[in-house]
Design a protein around this motif. Structure first.
Motif, PDB file in Angstrom:
ATOM      1  N   ILE A  73      -1.643 -13.123   5.954  1.00  0.00           N
ATOM      2  CA  ILE A  73      -0.449 -12.009   5.694  1.00  0.00           C
ATOM      3  C   ILE A  73      -1.266 -10.797   5.532  1.00  0.00           C
ATOM      4  N   PRO A  74      -1.420  -9.529   6.341  1.00  0.00           N
ATOM      5  CA  PRO A  74      -2.077  -8.361   5.996  1.00  0.00           C
ATOM      6  C   PRO A  74      -1.612  -7.947   4.648  1.00  0.00           C
ATOM      7  N   TYR A  75      -2.440  -7.356   4.001  1.00  0.00           N
ATOM      8  CA  TYR A  75      -2.067  -6.473   2.723  1.00  0.00           C
ATOM      9  C   TYR A  75      -1.162  -5.269   3.132  1.00  0.00           C
ATOM     10  N   THR A  76      -0.229  -5.132   2.227  1.00  0.00           N
ATOM     11  CA  THR A  76       0.513  -3.875   2.311  1.00  0.00           C
ATOM     12  C   THR A  76      -0.518  -2.818   1.964  1.00  0.00           C
ATOM     13  N   ARG A  77       0.162  -1.637   2.450  1.00  0.00           N
ATOM     14  CA  ARG A  77      -0.698  -0.303   1.844  1.00  0.00           C
ATOM     15  C   ARG A  77      -0.976  -0.334   0.660  1.00  0.00           C
ATOM     16  N   ALA A  78       0.095  -0.534  -0.045  1.00  0.00           N
ATOM     17  CA  ALA A  78       0.207  -0.491  -1.611  1.00  0.00           C
ATOM     18  C   ALA A  78      -0.785  -1.224  -2.229  1.00  0.00           C
ATOM     19  N   GLU A  79      -1.008  -2.745  -1.454  1.00  0.00           N
ATOM     20  CA  GLU A  79      -2.122  -3.484  -2.332  1.00  0.00           C
ATOM     21  C   GLU A  79      -3.268  -2.970  -1.983  1.00  0.00           C
ATOM     22  N   LEU A  80      -3.547  -2.350  -0.483  1.00  0.00           N
ATOM     23  CA  LEU A  80      -5.050  -1.799  -0.337  1.00  0.00           C
ATOM     24  C   LEU A  80      -5.265  -0.708  -1.168  1.00  0.00           C
ATOM     25  N   VAL A  81      -4.284   0.175  -1.441  1.00  0.00           N
ATOM     26  CA  VAL A  81      -4.782   1.413  -2.121  1.00  0.00           C
ATOM     27  C   VAL A  81      -4.957   0.723  -3.510  1.00  0.00           C
ATOM     28  N   TYR A  82      -4.089  -0.281  -4.006  1.00  0.00           N
ATOM     29  CA  TYR A  82      -4.461  -0.634  -5.542  1.00  0.00           C
ATOM     30  C   TYR A  82      -5.850  -1.132  -5.581  1.00  0.00           C
ATOM     31  N   GLN A  83      -6.145  -1.963  -4.693  1.00  0.00           N
ATOM     32  CA  GLN A  83      -7.464  -2.840  -5.007  1.00  0.00           C
ATOM     33  C   GLN A  83      -8.562  -1.943  -4.802  1.00  0.00           C
ATOM     34  N   LYS A  84      -8.491  -0.905  -3.802  1.00  0.00           N
ATOM     35  CA  LYS A  84      -9.507   0.151  -3.665  1.00  0.00           C
ATOM     36  C   LYS A  84      -9.845   0.743  -4.823  1.00  0.00           C
ATOM     37  N   THR A  85      -8.636   1.366  -5.380  1.00  0.00           N
ATOM     38  CA  THR A  85      -8.634   2.294  -6.660  1.00  0.00           C
ATOM     39  C   THR A  85      -8.972   1.643  -7.732  1.00  0.00           C
ATOM     40  N   TYR A  86      -8.559   0.431  -8.207  1.00  0.00           N
ATOM     41  CA  TYR A  86      -8.575  -0.050  -9.308  1.00  0.00           C
ATOM     42  C   TYR A  86      -9.554  -1.153  -9.803  1.00  0.00           C
ATOM     43  N   THR A  87     -10.146  -1.439  -8.761  1.00  0.00           N
ATOM     44  CA  THR A  87     -11.016  -2.741  -8.823  1.00  0.00           C
ATOM     45  C   THR A  87     -12.303  -2.463  -8.336  1.00  0.00           C
ATOM     46  N   HIS A  88     -13.429  -3.138  -8.346  1.00  0.00           N
ATOM     47  CA  HIS A  88     -14.782  -2.853  -7.865  1.00  0.00           C
ATOM     48  C   HIS A  88     -14.840  -3.520  -6.504  1.00  0.00           C
ATOM     49  N   GLN A  89     -13.781  -3.859  -5.798  1.00  0.00           N
ATOM     50  CA  GLN A  89     -14.000  -4.483  -4.172  1.00  0.00           C
ATOM     51  C   GLN A  89     -13.023  -3.544  -3.414  1.00  0.00           C
ATOM     52  N   ALA A  90     -13.166  -3.820  -2.223  1.00  0.00           N
ATOM     53  CA  ALA A  90     -12.083  -3.470  -1.125  1.00  0.00           C
ATOM     54  C   ALA A  90     -11.213  -4.715  -1.393  1.00  0.00           C
ATOM     55  N   ALA A  91     -10.133  -4.486  -0.799  1.00  0.00           N
ATOM     56  CA  ALA A  91      -9.250  -5.631  -0.383  1.00  0.00           C
ATOM     57  C   ALA A  91      -9.848  -6.710   0.387  1.00  0.00           C
ATOM     58  N   ALA A  92      -9.651  -7.968   0.132  1.00  0.00           N
ATOM     59  CA  ALA A  92     -10.298  -9.053   0.741  1.00  0.00           C
ATOM     60  C   ALA A  92     -10.259  -9.134   2.255  1.00  0.00           C
ATOM     61  N   PHE A  93     -11.137  -9.425   2.913  1.00  0.00           N
ATOM     62  CA  PHE A  93     -11.120  -9.513   4.460  1.00  0.00           C
ATOM     63  C   PHE A  93     -11.279 -11.010   4.918  1.00  0.00           C
ATOM     64  N   VAL A  94     -10.153 -11.307   5.797  1.00  0.00           N
ATOM     65  CA  VAL A  94     -10.149 -12.830   6.388  1.00  0.00           C
ATOM     66  C   VAL A  94      -9.962 -12.853   7.765  1.00  0.00           C
ATOM     67  N   LYS A  95     -10.452 -13.941   8.098  1.00  0.00           N
ATOM     68  CA  LYS A  95     -10.592 -14.341   9.711  1.00  0.00           C
ATOM     69  C   LYS A  95     -10.011 -15.836  10.095  1.00  0.00           C
TER      70      LYS A  95
END
Lengths: 348, 395
Positions: free
Chosen positions: A133-155
């Motif tokens: 399930i792709p992250y929503t834009r809100a989740e991507l923004v939150y994880q980038k702004t407030y954590t030390h990681q980019a939102a996780a990548f999966v394949k």
């Protein structure tokens, strides 16, 4: 077993004493301490099964990521945590629980890393059942702004042993709440090329690897979000103790590097508490260069930023094994803490 | 305008009157917590159809109104007309007086004319083609340009054309010679008559009267040309002329490329190519299948999109490195892929580079391909491109 009995048992195992205790074996398994568990006759089989299955999965992951490591050569990076640490600390890449491959890169190189991962079929999302399930834009923004990681990548892969490969891209050795950031390009200039499963990649040099390990574990030991509702994990101390025993990073070089990064207090915290769990002459040698008096304000503190700090007395074993720890911590949480925990749960 | 818009968004979100807030107030102090911040960012992105880069997504870039403006302003740059060439008069414009005359009309450089010459020199360095269109003769013009006081030399001008009839014809010929449309040219003259004739017969060409504040007007017309470009278009034009002389003697693109010792490379674009790809989309007209104009931010965003692939073709030959000369943007559309944009520099027409690039796209795309072609009024040249290569066309 009470917490003092548990501590006594794991210290005996660490020192090489052989004995059987099914309850202790169960506790070690729950804490992911397979190396210690394998020292017990009753835990040996389960530890071996875990390692065998884990090895297959980790190998699949690394083989799948081999072309990515090759393309990453154009930027400074390192593979951290997981199998890389396990191999160094425990002599096998499969003795630690690991669900992904962790990359450490400089934030300014994130676009390049994203492009490489995307070109190899990764998307930023989470696995749900047999789907991504792709992250929503809100989740991507939150994880980038407030954590030390980019939102996780999966394949998704065709491999039944490892149907999904996850890659975490870490952008700092500090946590998201920190107002201080490390010069990651400089930090990542200390790497060495290594190999696992015939796959070549870069890892951090021992001093930087130990710093990265301790900073990650400091976060796990102090994050209200991670601690809410659970005890801290023994494997964190097993890792740090094992690293000092097996790798023995140069103490003076370690101290210089820590001072330069402004992380001395955090490393002292880790050394101090590791020595509390696994008393050791080796760790005590490091504590001579990292005297605890320089980090007294951290030792009994919990929380990752000024807004979160609380004092938690009673020793580290309480945080490890005491069932009442979670309730005690819960009683200390403010409304702001609870809100932050809820936001984290919503967007992570 | 952006400040007002952002304040309006904040006011709606936080239910406050943000218009009265000081620019340096901490937004967390007025209620912008993490949830509100995320809601704000997503709302701004949706409303203005932008995507903020990960490199900008740090809370400290948004914690005051001031920082928010600074971070977001680059996403709101308005599209400005791109001029590629300036055609200038000489007498009374590049210098005072008349070149070749003596006495009161003798030509000389003063502070204003030197300032104008320095501007032209700067524009040339930034990749703008500078040409002369004058009623004086070339000998007199070259004498002035060779003088010690001159900031410019003959080498700074891609073309020096003299005329005895109206300048509109000559200016049109200069544009055609350079392979650019008249609306990409700025014409500078001090004569009301010349400017009136230009307005009548070549209305697409921008005219500037060389009086009062004309230098500042020219600066503003070209302020969207980056300062850090390393493309010498004047030299490129001269190299291209040499290529065209050879082209006249060849019978096929293959032969042409062979004689020129051409090396072409097609590959996926990376972030280092974003500036040039954006520039290509802004500058190409004749071979630009959909007329899409991308900013550097647009290109970088595309490079990070899961379902978008950006390809480039770069080329060099015995006359020099031409850099990136073509690009294609391909979007995954489920069961098929769509070539949203395909562009090629006119400098490399007739060398089959478009086929090379399309072949790369076809080879990499494992799905049926469609190509978008939109009539821009200037791209008739490539109308049949997709069709002639067996690619279905989408309007």
């Amino acid at each position: 077993m009470d917490r003092l009995e548990i501590l006594d048992g794991i210290r005996k195992l660490r020192s090489g004493e052989v004995f059987d205790n099914a309850e202790l074996a169960g506790i070690l398994e729950a804490h992911g301490c397979y190396a210690l568990m394998s020292k017990m006759p009753c835990g040996k089989m389960n530890a071996a099964v875990f390692a065998a299955v884990n090895n297959s999965i980790i190998k699949s992951r690394f083989v799948e990521c081999a072309p990515i490591f090759d393309e990453l050569k154009e930027i400074p990076y390192a593979v951290i945590k997981g199998a890389v640490l396990s191999d160094r600390i425990y002599g096998s890449p499969a003795m630690r629980k690991s669900g992904d491959i962790d990359l450490l890169v400089a934030p300014e190189d994130l676009d390049v890393v994203k492009r490489i991962l995307k070109n190899h079929g990764f998307i930023q999302g989470r696995v749900s059942g047999d789907k991504i399930i792709p992250y929503t834009r809100a989740e991507l923004v939150y994880q980038k702004t407030y954590t030390h990681q980019a939102a996780a990548f999966v394949k998704a892969t065709d491999n039944r042993i490892c149907p999904f490969v996850n890659v975490d891209v870490n952008l700092d050795i500090f946590w998201g709440e920190s107002k201080v950031h490390a010069d990651m390009r400089e930090f990542l200039s200390h790497t060495e090329t290594t190999e696992l499963y015939d796959v070549n990649f870069k890892r951090l040099s021992p001093v930087q690897e130990f710093i990265s390990l301790c900073m990650h574990h400091y976060k796990d030991l102090n994050s209200l979000y991670l601690l809410a509702g659970s005890n801290i994990n023994l494997s964190l101390f097993s890792d740090m103790d094992g690293y000092l025993v097996r790798v023995k990073p140069d103490a003076k070089e370690l101290r210089n590097a820590c001072d330069k990064l402004g992380v001395t207090g955090y490393i002292t915290f880790c050394l101090w508490h590791t020595n509390c769990v696994f008393p050791s002459e080796i760790t005590e040698e490091y504590l001579k260069i990292f005297p605890v008096c320089e980090a007294e304000d951290l030792i009994e503190r919990i929380g990752l930023c000024e807004d979160e700090y609380k004092t938690l007395r009673g020793g580290i074993s309480k945080r490890l094994f005491d069932d009442a720890f979670a309730q005690e911590l819960d009683a200390l949480l403010t409304e702001s803490d609870r809100k932050k925990i809820a936001v984290n749960r919503k967007y992570m | 305008m952006i400040k007002d818009e952002l304040k309006k968004e904040l006011s709606e979100l936080l239910q406050i009157n943000a218009s009265e807030l000081a620019d340096n107030v901490l937004l967390s102090d007025i209620g912008l917590d993490s949830i509100q911040f995320i809601t704000f960012i997503v709302a701004v992105e949706d409303k203005y159809d932008i995507e903020i880069f990960d490199s900008d997504l740090m809370y400290e870039n948004f914690d005051t109104l001031d920082k928010m403006y600074t971070t977001l302003s680059k996403y709101f740059e308005e599209e400005k007309k791109l001029y590629k060439c300036i055609i200038t008069d000489c007498d009374g414009v590049l210098w005072r007086g008349i070149a070749g005359e003596a006495g009161l009309d003798k030509a000389y450089y003063d502070a204003d004319s030197i300032r104008y010459c320095e501007l032209l020199h700067n524009l040339r360095r930034r990749g703008v083609l500078v040409a002369i269109c004058s009623r004086n003769d070339e000998k007199n013009i070259m004498e002035m340009l060779s003088s010690n006081e001159s900031v410019l030399t003959g080498e700074d001008f891609v073309l020096i054309e003299t005329c005895v009839t109206d300048k509109a014809d000559t200016a049109a010929q200069i544009a055609e010679e350079l392979g650019i449309y008249p609306d990409s040219v700025v014409f500078v003259d001090d004569s009301d008559h010349e400017l009136a004739v230009m307005a009548e017969f070549l209305p697409d060409m921008k005219t500037v009267k060389a009086d009062g504040g004309f230098i500042d007007e020219i600066i503003s017309l070209f302020d969207n040309i980056p300062d850090n470009t390393d493309i010498d278009r004047t030299a490129q034009f001269r190299q291209q002329k040499k290529r065209e002389e050879i082209h006249l003697r060849t019978h096929s693109a293959e032969e042409y490329n062979e004689i020129l010792e051409t090396v072409a490379d097609c590959r996926y674009a990376d972030v280092n190519d974003a500036v040039r790809i954006a520039e290509l989309s802004q500058r190409t007209n004749r071979f630009n299948t959909s007329g899409c104009r991308y900013s550097e931010n647009d290109v970088t965003a595309m490079l990070n999109e899961v379902h978008t692939s950006v390809y480039i073709i770069s080329a060099s030959d015995k006359f020099g490195d031409m850099g990136i000369v073509g690009a294609a943007v391909v979007r995954d559309d489920g069961d098929a892929a769509v070539i949203e944009s395909f562009m090629l520099s006119c400098r490399v027409f007739g060398r089959d580079f478009e086929t090379n690039l399309l072949d790369k796209v076809i080879a990499d795309t494992k799905k049926p391909l469609r190509g978008i072609w939109k009539d821009t009024g200037k791209n008739e040249y490539c109308r049949e491109f997709f069709d002639s290569h067996g690619i279905a066309v989408e309007d």
